[in-house]
Design an enzyme around this catalytic site. Structure first.
Site, PDB file in Angstrom:
ATOM      1  CG  ASP B 344       6.766  -9.390  -4.201  1.00 36.73           C
ATOM      2  OD1 ASP B 344       7.276 -10.026  -5.134  1.00 36.73           O
ATOM      3  OD2 ASP B 344       5.900  -8.516  -4.337  1.00 36.73           O
ATOM      4  CG  ASP B 533       4.598  -4.180  -2.722  1.00 30.37           C
ATOM      5  OD1 ASP B 533       3.794  -5.114  -2.911  1.00 30.37           O
ATOM      6  OD2 ASP B 533       5.137  -3.551  -3.651  1.00 30.37           O
ATOM      7  CG  ASP B 537       1.707  -9.009  -2.210  1.00 25.75           C
ATOM      8  OD1 ASP B 537       0.858  -8.251  -1.761  1.00 25.75           O
ATOM      9  OD2 ASP B 537       2.931  -8.798  -2.151  1.00 25.75           O
TER      10      ASP B 537
END
Lengths: 72, 651
Positions: B344, B533, B537
């Protein structure tokens, strides 16, 4: 229901494997895992008969490795 | 946790081994010098040495004998105690047989030595596993024992952390562990987060700052308002994770336990055949029975069975010392094969904040920054903040600031007019400006109708990103970035970092789809890791083969959804984890190959009569000790910096 028990005096890695196989064969046990390094037994078994199954687990383990105690 | 390096049981056994060893050597040397078999005359000459060695045998082996008997009663036949007893009692029987039939008296010493070595090996195994467990238990040191609860009347009471409720106030004295997650109400101090994140730099905390359980308060007393109950706090989550790690077994472990299951009965069967068939043919019973007994000594699978989980355990332990939590041996094993890393972008590859990336023309940098800071110093916009932060000095006041939405800011003071904003602002004021072609947000600065320069504001790439991506690429991994940025920005960033691929213009919910697509196209043995992080997600972390959450401290969802957690927000952990995984797997393979090879070699050598029982003992205990020592190498030192110039080396 999944529960984790501490094992005392589990001294041999092969015994841990044998205990695991023996426990997995008990009726009502969905999943069992004996960790030699972690000195733990994690067991997933039929909730309604859990105590009964655990009695059987203790009996089976005493047979495989009498020195090892399951802390319930 | 006991402070002493030896457990009581280990100590007791060590004393017993030393006594038996001293006694054995005394008898052994006396035997060699004056020949004990010659003390008594006649056919009963063997009785004297037999009795002496029997004493040693019983001292060192009474527990093995007892367990063997007990286990046979329980129906456990192929058990190491039983095998050792058969082998050593067999050797005794052979020696007696030789004595009775009037041959040269020998073999008693061998039987004792086998059992003695066996016990030394067992002791070493117990010591090594205990030590290894303790190294992981070092991490358990983060478990707080108590909390200083401030009661309503102002008195302070030591209570169990689990009794503290959300909203309670606790005191944390210097030197104490933070027992629960919370917010500082009063006091400033520094916290040692090393046990938690592997970060050696202490962290400053001030009122309204978060404190995380498991850190150690260093300098002064803090009053903290509890935000999470104990079972929910960081420390509990991490401990649970580490404790569960040993339950997830790797393929290598399963292979080895399965191997052990068949290995022992097969070797015992062959031993029986080896004793009976050639014995019947040649009628030389003592030779063949002796060879068969050597077989039994090697038939214990212990070296293998113990060294593999020990290696994984050491690997997980080594990683945890660097603030990398791996949720199980299976993930460590799989991570070694990881060859596709999906990142990401924001917060993972980049810091997720805005910073001045370029000032042009460079020779006017100070001037440009100064003017821009005057115009922007009052604004709360992240871009304005980044400019003020970069300038870092006080700006003169007295300017009247006018915010023109969608354009920028105009600052005026006594005829001095500053323009600070985008290209539209410049164009509307008829100022000729040099366009900044870089990717990001551009701020142009003009003074009194003349163009001064421009600032390029971009999301800052983390300082370690390039090196880490470089190391991963050098390991021939694919590195792919997922981002919501447009194509141009994404391409630019990907090139700058050295990524092998990128997917741009993604909405947050598209991330899962993209990962699904990558998963669908990968080959069977490819392993896809997603690095995020942990914010929003969780689904992607769960869907990918290995989910890696960064900066896991304080984010429960991320810790739960991921398979590897980097406690420190530092990408270098990925390259480090990869190196640890590689070393662990190399050692696991070495141990499997080495142990099996030595055992098979000794089996063959003893079958043809080249190896004696002494060598067979080495095949059992010696191999175990070597394998364990090898496994403990995993828990060595690793450098945290990526290794770029030496691909293929794991040190």
């Amino acid at each position: 229901m999944k529960k984790i028990f501490r094992l005392e005096d589990l001294d041999c890695a092969n015994c841990a494997a044998k205990m695991e196989r023996a426990i997995q064969k008990i009726g009502g046990v969905n999943e069992a895992n004996v960790s030699f390094m972690g000195q733990r037994l994690s067991i997933d078994a039929d909730e309604s008969r859990f105590e009964e199954i655990m009695d059987e687990v203790v009996r089976v383990c005493r047979k495989v490795e009498p020195d090892c105690k399951i802390i319930r | 946790m006991k402070r002493s390096s030896l457990s009581r049981k280990d100590k007791k056994n060590l004393v017993r081994i030393l006594i038996a060893l001293a006694l054995f050597l005394a008898i052994f040397i006396t035997d060699k010098v004056i020949v004990l078999g010659g003390v008594l005359e006649g056919p009963a000459a063997w009785v004297f040495p037999f009795c002496l060695y029997l004493v040693v045998y019983l001292i060192i082996g009474y527990d093995v004998l007892w367990r063997a008997v007990r286990n046979i009663l329980h129906g456990q036949v192929f058990d190491e105690n039983f095998l050792m007893c058969v082998a050593t009692l067999g050797a005794f029987a052979l020696a007696i047989y030789r004595g009775v039939t009037g041959q040269e008296i020998e073999g008693f010493d061998e039987a004792c030595a086998v059992l003695l070595f066996y016990q030394i090996g067992e002791w070493f195994q117990s010591y090594a596993t205990g030590k290894s467990r303790k190294s992981i238990a070092g991490l358990m040191d983060i478990r707080p024992d108590y909390a200083n609860l401030v009661k309503e009347d102002g008195s302070v009471e030591k209570v169990d952390p689990s009794e503290v409720k959300v909203g309670d106030t606790i005191l944390i004295n210097p030197g104490e562990k933070v027992p629960l997650d919370g917010v500082v109400a009063k006091g400033t101090s520094t916290l040692d987060t090393k046990a938690l994140t592997g970060e050696s730099l202490p962290r400053d905390v001030a009122p309204d700052g978060d404190v995380i359980s498991g850190c150690v308060n260093l300098t002064s007393q803090l009053t903290v308002r509890v935000e999470k109950e104990f079972y929910d706090s960081t420390v509990s989550k991490i401990l649970e994770l580490v404790e569960n790690a040993a339950d997830q077994k790797s393929k290598a472990e399963n292979f080895i336990t399965k191997f052990a299951k068949y290995y022992t009965p097969i070797v015992c069967g062959v031993a029986l055949l080896l004793a009976v068939i050639p014995g019947l043919i040649t009628m030389d019973w003592s030779t063949w029975v002796y060879r068969a007994l050597s077989f039994l000594v090697v038939s214990c699978p212990c070296a293998l069975v113990i060294s593999i989980p020990l290696s994984f355990f050491a690997g997980i332990g080594a990683a945890s010392r660097y603030g990398i939590l791996i949720k199980g041996s299976n993930y460590l094993e799989k991570f070694n094969q990881a060859n596709t890393f999906v990142f990401d972008k924001t917060g993972t590859l980049t810091k997720g904040n805005f910073a001045v990336a370029r000032i042009s023309p460079e020779e006017n940098a100070d001037d440009i920054l100064h003017l821009a800071a005057i115009a922007e110093h009052d604004s709360n916009h992240p871009i304005a903040k980044s400019i003020v932060a970069r300038y870092g000095k006080q700006t003169e006041s007295g300017y009247t600031l006018t915010n023109i939405a969608g354009r920028g800011i105009v600052a005026e003071k006594e005829g001095d007019v500053l323009l600070c904003g985008n290209g539209k602002l410049m164009a509307e004021h008829g100022i000729a400006y040099t366009e900044e072609a870089g990717v990001g947000t551009v701020v142009y600065v003009a003074r009194n109708g003349a163009f001064v320069g421009s600032l390029l504001i971009a999301d800052e790439i983390k300082p370690e990103t390039r090196k880490v991506i470089g190391e991963l690429n050098a390991m021939s991994c694919k590195t792919i970035m997922l981002t919501g940025d447009n194509e141009a920005i994404a391409k630019n960033v990907a090139q700058e970092i050295g990524l092998t691929g990128y997917k741009a213009s993604l909405l947050p919910q598209n991330k899962v789809e993209e990962v699904e697509k990558l998963l669908a196209h990968k080959k069977q043995k490819d392993v896809l890791c997603f690095v995020g992080d942990g914010i929003n997600d969780a689904p992607v972390l769960m869907r990918s083969d290995i989910g890696i959450a960064m900066g896991g401290v304080g984010s429960d969802a991320a810790i739960e959804a991921s398979d590897i957690v980097l406690m420190k927000d530092d990408l270098r952990g990925i390259a480090l984890a990869k190196r640890i995984a590689r070393k662990t797997m190399a050692i696991v393979t070495q141990n499997i190959v080495f142990s099996i090879a030595v055992k098979v070699a000794i089996l063959i050598l003893s079958a043809v009569g080249i190896a004696n029982m002494w060598l067979a003992v080495f095949g059992d205990v010696g191999v175990a000790v070597i394998a364990i020592l090898n496994a403990m190498r995993v828990n060595g030192k690793y450098t945290t910096d990526p290794i770029r110039d030496r691909p293929g080396t794991a040190r």
